[in-house]
Design an enzyme around this catalytic site. Structure first.
Site, PDB file in Angstrom:
ATOM      1  N   SER A 181       0.828  -1.205   0.000  1.00 19.52           N
ATOM      2  CA  SER A 181       0.000   0.000   0.000  1.00 19.52           C
ATOM      3  C   SER A 181       0.859   1.251   0.000  1.00 19.52           C
ATOM      4  O   SER A 181       1.985   1.244   0.530  1.00 19.52           O
ATOM      5  CB  SER A 181      -0.868  -0.022   1.256  1.00 19.52           C
ATOM      6  OG  SER A 181      -1.406   1.234   1.527  1.00 19.52           O
TER       7      SER A 181
ATOM      8  N   TYR B  78      -1.839  -0.880  10.840  1.00 19.98           N
ATOM      9  CA  TYR B  78      -2.085  -1.456   9.505  1.00 19.98           C
ATOM     10  C   TYR B  78      -0.912  -1.152   8.578  1.00 19.98           C
ATOM     11  O   TYR B  78      -0.359  -2.061   7.936  1.00 19.98           O
ATOM     12  CB  TYR B  78      -3.393  -0.901   8.907  1.00 19.98           C
ATOM     13  CG  TYR B  78      -3.505  -1.181   7.428  1.00 19.98           C
ATOM     14  CD1 TYR B  78      -3.758  -2.467   6.975  1.00 19.98           C
ATOM     15  CD2 TYR B  78      -3.314  -0.163   6.476  1.00 19.98           C
ATOM     16  CE1 TYR B  78      -3.829  -2.740   5.610  1.00 19.98           C
ATOM     17  CE2 TYR B  78      -3.387  -0.427   5.114  1.00 19.98           C
ATOM     18  CZ  TYR B  78      -3.641  -1.724   4.688  1.00 19.98           C
ATOM     19  OH  TYR B  78      -3.699  -1.980   3.342  1.00 19.98           O
TER      20      TYR B  78
ATOM     21  N   LYS C 134       2.123  -3.602   6.603  1.00 24.17           N
ATOM     22  CA  LYS C 134       2.512  -3.608   5.184  1.00 24.17           C
ATOM     23  C   LYS C 134       4.024  -3.400   5.060  1.00 24.17           C
ATOM     24  O   LYS C 134       4.698  -4.103   4.300  1.00 24.17           O
ATOM     25  CB  LYS C 134       1.749  -2.524   4.414  1.00 24.17           C
ATOM     26  CG  LYS C 134       0.273  -2.819   4.259  1.00 24.17           C
ATOM     27  CD  LYS C 134       0.029  -4.078   3.434  1.00 24.17           C
ATOM     28  CE  LYS C 134      -1.402  -4.542   3.434  1.00 24.17           C
ATOM     29  NZ  LYS C 134      -1.608  -5.870   2.878  1.00 24.17           N
TER      30      LYS C 134
HETATM   31  P1  NAD Z   1     -10.851  -7.296   1.331  1.00 24.57           P
HETATM   32  O1  NAD Z   1     -11.079  -7.238   2.797  1.00 24.57           O
HETATM   33  O2  NAD Z   1     -12.015  -7.038   0.436  1.00 24.57           O
HETATM   34  O3  NAD Z   1     -10.199  -8.685   0.913  1.00 24.57           O
HETATM   35  C1  NAD Z   1      -9.324  -9.394   1.752  1.00 24.57           C
HETATM   36  C2  NAD Z   1      -9.828 -10.823   1.820  1.00 24.57           C
HETATM   37  O4  NAD Z   1      -8.945 -11.571   2.654  1.00 24.57           O
HETATM   38  C3  NAD Z   1     -11.223 -10.949   2.407  1.00 24.57           C
HETATM   39  O5  NAD Z   1     -12.036 -11.707   1.541  1.00 24.57           O
HETATM   40  C4  NAD Z   1     -11.005 -11.677   3.737  1.00 24.57           C
HETATM   41  O6  NAD Z   1     -12.084 -12.526   4.065  1.00 24.57           O
HETATM   42  C5  NAD Z   1      -9.712 -12.423   3.484  1.00 24.57           C
HETATM   43  N1  NAD Z   1      -8.908 -12.702   4.671  1.00 24.57           N
HETATM   44  C6  NAD Z   1      -8.527 -11.845   5.656  1.00 24.57           C
HETATM   45  N2  NAD Z   1      -7.767 -12.474   6.555  1.00 24.57           N
HETATM   46  C7  NAD Z   1      -7.657 -13.769   6.143  1.00 24.57           C
HETATM   47  C8  NAD Z   1      -6.995 -14.914   6.641  1.00 24.57           C
HETATM   48  N3  NAD Z   1      -6.306 -14.876   7.797  1.00 24.57           N
HETATM   49  N4  NAD Z   1      -7.089 -16.068   5.951  1.00 24.57           N
HETATM   50  C9  NAD Z   1      -7.797 -16.141   4.799  1.00 24.57           C
HETATM   51  N5  NAD Z   1      -8.450 -15.095   4.277  1.00 24.57           N
HETATM   52  C10 NAD Z   1      -8.377 -13.913   4.942  1.00 24.57           C
HETATM   53  O7  NAD Z   1      -9.674  -6.266   0.996  1.00 24.57           O
HETATM   54  P2  NAD Z   1      -9.150  -5.742  -0.415  1.00 24.57           P
HETATM   55  O8  NAD Z   1      -9.545  -4.308  -0.538  1.00 24.57           O
HETATM   56  O9  NAD Z   1      -9.494  -6.695  -1.482  1.00 24.57           O
HETATM   57  O10 NAD Z   1      -7.590  -5.755  -0.133  1.00 24.57           O
HETATM   58  C11 NAD Z   1      -6.765  -6.836  -0.540  1.00 24.57           C
HETATM   59  C12 NAD Z   1      -5.360  -6.576  -0.074  1.00 24.57           C
HETATM   60  O11 NAD Z   1      -4.913  -5.329  -0.607  1.00 24.57           O
HETATM   61  C13 NAD Z   1      -5.217  -6.437   1.447  1.00 24.57           C
HETATM   62  O12 NAD Z   1      -4.004  -7.041   1.837  1.00 24.57           O
HETATM   63  C14 NAD Z   1      -5.166  -4.946   1.664  1.00 24.57           C
HETATM   64  O13 NAD Z   1      -4.465  -4.606   2.837  1.00 24.57           O
HETATM   65  C15 NAD Z   1      -4.417  -4.491   0.422  1.00 24.57           C
HETATM   66  N6  NAD Z   1      -4.704  -3.087   0.085  1.00 24.57           N
HETATM   67  C16 NAD Z   1      -5.995  -2.676  -0.080  1.00 24.57           C
HETATM   68  C17 NAD Z   1      -6.257  -1.335  -0.351  1.00 24.57           C
HETATM   69  C18 NAD Z   1      -7.678  -0.850  -0.501  1.00 24.57           C
HETATM   70  O14 NAD Z   1      -7.901   0.358  -0.400  1.00 24.57           O
HETATM   71  N7  NAD Z   1      -8.652  -1.713  -0.740  1.00 24.57           N
HETATM   72  C19 NAD Z   1      -5.209  -0.419  -0.483  1.00 24.57           C
HETATM   73  C20 NAD Z   1      -3.878  -0.883  -0.351  1.00 24.57           C
HETATM   74  C21 NAD Z   1      -3.651  -2.225  -0.069  1.00 24.57           C
HETATM   75  N1  UFG Z   2     -12.550  11.782   2.906  1.00 19.82           N
HETATM   76  C1  UFG Z   2     -13.566  12.669   3.217  1.00 19.82           C
HETATM   77  N2  UFG Z   2     -14.700  12.165   3.790  1.00 19.82           N
HETATM   78  C2  UFG Z   2     -14.877  10.836   4.047  1.00 19.82           C
HETATM   79  C3  UFG Z   2     -13.823   9.935   3.721  1.00 19.82           C
HETATM   80  C4  UFG Z   2     -12.666  10.454   3.158  1.00 19.82           C
HETATM   81  O1  UFG Z   2     -13.459  13.877   3.018  1.00 19.82           O
HETATM   82  O2  UFG Z   2     -15.935  10.445   4.571  1.00 19.82           O
HETATM   83  C5  UFG Z   2     -11.321  12.302   2.266  1.00 19.82           C
HETATM   84  C6  UFG Z   2     -10.062  12.072   3.076  1.00 19.82           C
HETATM   85  O3  UFG Z   2      -9.857  13.126   3.983  1.00 19.82           O
HETATM   86  C7  UFG Z   2      -8.996  11.993   1.971  1.00 19.82           C
HETATM   87  C8  UFG Z   2      -9.744  11.372   0.796  1.00 19.82           C
HETATM   88  O4  UFG Z   2     -11.133  11.597   1.057  1.00 19.82           O
HETATM   89  O5  UFG Z   2      -8.594  13.286   1.606  1.00 19.82           O
HETATM   90  C9  UFG Z   2      -9.500   9.879   0.632  1.00 19.82           C
HETATM   91  O6  UFG Z   2      -9.767   9.225   1.873  1.00 19.82           O
HETATM   92  P1  UFG Z   2      -9.913   7.621   1.964  1.00 19.82           P
HETATM   93  O7  UFG Z   2     -10.263   7.303   3.373  1.00 19.82           O
HETATM   94  O8  UFG Z   2     -10.821   7.136   0.901  1.00 19.82           O
HETATM   95  O9  UFG Z   2      -8.461   7.102   1.586  1.00 19.82           O
HETATM   96  P2  UFG Z   2      -7.054   7.398   2.290  1.00 19.82           P
HETATM   97  O10 UFG Z   2      -6.172   7.963   1.222  1.00 19.82           O
HETATM   98  O11 UFG Z   2      -7.178   8.156   3.524  1.00 19.82           O
HETATM   99  O12 UFG Z   2      -6.631   5.934   2.723  1.00 19.82           O
HETATM  100  C10 UFG Z   2      -6.306   4.951   1.764  1.00 19.82           C
HETATM  101  C11 UFG Z   2      -6.631   3.538   2.286  1.00 19.82           C
HETATM  102  C12 UFG Z   2      -5.702   3.156   3.412  1.00 19.82           C
HETATM  103  C13 UFG Z   2      -4.260   3.394   3.035  1.00 19.82           C
HETATM  104  C14 UFG Z   2      -4.097   4.837   2.607  1.00 19.82           C
HETATM  105  C15 UFG Z   2      -2.677   5.184   2.242  1.00 19.82           C
HETATM  106  O13 UFG Z   2      -7.956   3.464   2.740  1.00 19.82           O
HETATM  107  O14 UFG Z   2      -5.850   1.772   3.661  1.00 19.82           O
HETATM  108  O15 UFG Z   2      -4.947   5.071   1.474  1.00 19.82           O
HETATM  109  O16 UFG Z   2      -2.417   4.993   0.929  1.00 19.82           O
HETATM  110  F1  UFG Z   2      -3.473   3.156   4.103  1.00 19.82           F
END
Ligand code: NAD
Ligand code: UFG
Length: 330
Positions: free
Chosen positions: A124, A148, A152
């Site tokens: 991330s 979190y 990562k």
């Molecule tokens: P998500 O929660 O939709 O998917 C993660 C999946 O992993 C879920 O289906 C959950 O049931 C499963 N899971 C969690 N712990 C587990 C375990 N111990 N064993 C087996 N399954 C397990 O999340 P996502 O948005 O698809 O994210 C996927 C990956 O990408 C994550 O590692 C997340 O940290 C990373 N990531 C997501 C974002 C984002 O904004 N969505 C941003 C940066 C990184």
């Molecule tokens: N925001 C609002 N109102 C809301 C939610 C968000 O104004 O209700 C704003 C935030 O202040 C920010 C932007 O929208 O300026 C994006 O916010 P998000 O919460 O959607 O995303 P972030 O960039 O804060 O966080 C994301 C992921 C995290 C990750 C982070 C760093 O959710 O998991 O990016 O890359 F750690």
């Protein structure tokens, strides 16, 4: 290729599976359903007309996961499984360290033991901490600001050290920026249980009438309209990047930013959503959210050059598809 997809029923994993060519690959899915539903399996099988081997296993259970390595000869691991809520990680740090780190350690150990060639990890932009954008793929990320983010950064470290000590294993660290949107079928998307924390899922709930109004966290940042700027990427583009990472595998450790390289402000996002979907998103401006940065966006030239991948879908695609999925979901 035999590909183990952990967390494959989650938001990004499920979209990635749909991008994998089933004539060339066998996909084996592991998900403990901690943050997903079994229905997603039926839906992705229906969309792709494929049948996937699915195991409701926990990636932190060494022996159960090892049984899969004994059954299949995995070439690639795509490790999506993990917990991802920043706020919750502050409340429950041990839950996050245990789930996210143990999963990475166990899969790394098994990757070595069973001769897996390629480990692709969901990292991330959070690992950059408060470094100045545009962000380049540095190997020494600044300290993260929540558990979190720390999981990562530590998972990256674990995988880097493992690959250095075991040259047969190639590691690709994919640093996602802000994934949004949904598959164009409208059948899968981001499952947001409870009140969402992220901007786009919150907007879709307001548009649906489930939440009253959006709170915009600050309009006094040093940005064009004063609201926070992020690098939003359509989840389908992100999914395609995983396929590109697999097809252009390089030896050793390789790190790529996955974003569009373009910053979008909160107000721009709200206005695009309203315009494309022809509806209103009531909002009010409130104070800044603690820990938020003003501007975060990627330099994406490395992925373009080395993976021959770049994000193609537009802001309009993101807001249309996000709403299309939300409308369809109960
Ligand atoms: P998500 O929660 O939709 O998917 C993660 C999946 O992993 C879920 O289906 C959950 O049931 C499963 N899971 C969690 N712990 C587990 C375990 N111990 N064993 C087996 N399954 C397990 O999340 P996502 O948005 O698809 O994210 C996927 C990956 O990408 C994550 O590692 C997340 O940290 C990373 N990531 C997501 C974002 C984002 O904004 N969505 C941003 C940066 C990184
Ligand atoms: N925001 C609002 N109102 C809301 C939610 C968000 O104004 O209700 C704003 C935030 O202040 C920010 C932007 O929208 O300026 C994006 O916010 P998000 O919460 O959607 O995303 P972030 O960039 O804060 O966080 C994301 C992921 C995290 C990750 C982070 C760093 O959710 O998991 O990016 O890359 F750690």
């Amino acid at each position: 290729m035999n590909i183990l997809v952990t967390g494959g029923l989650g938001y990004i994993g499920s979209h990635t599976i749909l991008e994998l060519d089933s004539t060339k690959n066998q996909v084996i899915i592991v998900d403990n359903l901690a943050n997903s539903k079994i229905d997603v399996l039926k839906i992705i099988q229906q969309i792709s007309s494929q049948k996937y081997d699915f195991y409701k296993y926990d990636v932190t259970d060494y022996y159960l996961i090892e049984s899969l390595f004994m059954k299949y000869k995995f070439d690639t691991i795509m490790h999506f499984a993990g917990f991802k809520a920043v706020g919750e990680s502050v409340q429950k740090p041990l839950t996050y360290y245990k789930n996210n780190l143990l999963g990475t350690i166990i899969l790394s150990e098994l990757a070595i033991k069973y001769g897996v060639e390629h480990f692709i990890f969901s990292s991330s932009a959070t690992v950059y901490g408060d470094q100045q954008s545009p962000l380049f793929e540095t190997l020494d990320p600044k300290k993260t600001t929540n558990p979190y983010g720390e999981t990562k950064a530590m998972s990256e470290r674990i995988l880097i050290d493992t690959a250095i000590a075991n040259p047969g294993l190639n590691v690709t660290l994919l640093r996602y920026f802000n994934p949004v949107g949904a598959h164009n079928s409208g059948l899968i998307g981001e499952n947001s249980n409870g009140t969402p924390n992220n901007l786009v899922p919150y907007i879709t709930k307001v548009a649906k009438g489930e939440l009253k109004e959006l709170s915009i966290f600050g309009n006094d940042y040093d940005t064009e309209d004063g609201t926070g700027v992020r690098d939003y990427i359509h989840v389908v583009d992100l999914a395609k990047a995983h396929v590109a990472a697999m097809e252009h595998m390089k030896s050793g450790v390789n790190i790529y930013n996955l974003g569009t390289g373009k910053g979008i402000s909160v107000l721009e996002m709200v206005h695009a959503f309203e315009k494309i979907n022809a509806l209103k998103v009531p909002f009010k401006v409130v104070g800044r959210r603690p820990g938020d940065l003003a501007v975060v966006y990627a330099d994406v030239s490395k992925a373009k050059k080395e993976l021959q991948w770049e994000a193609k879908l537009t802001l309009e695609d993101m807001v249309r598809d996000a709403w299309n999925f939300e409308k369809n979901s109960l």
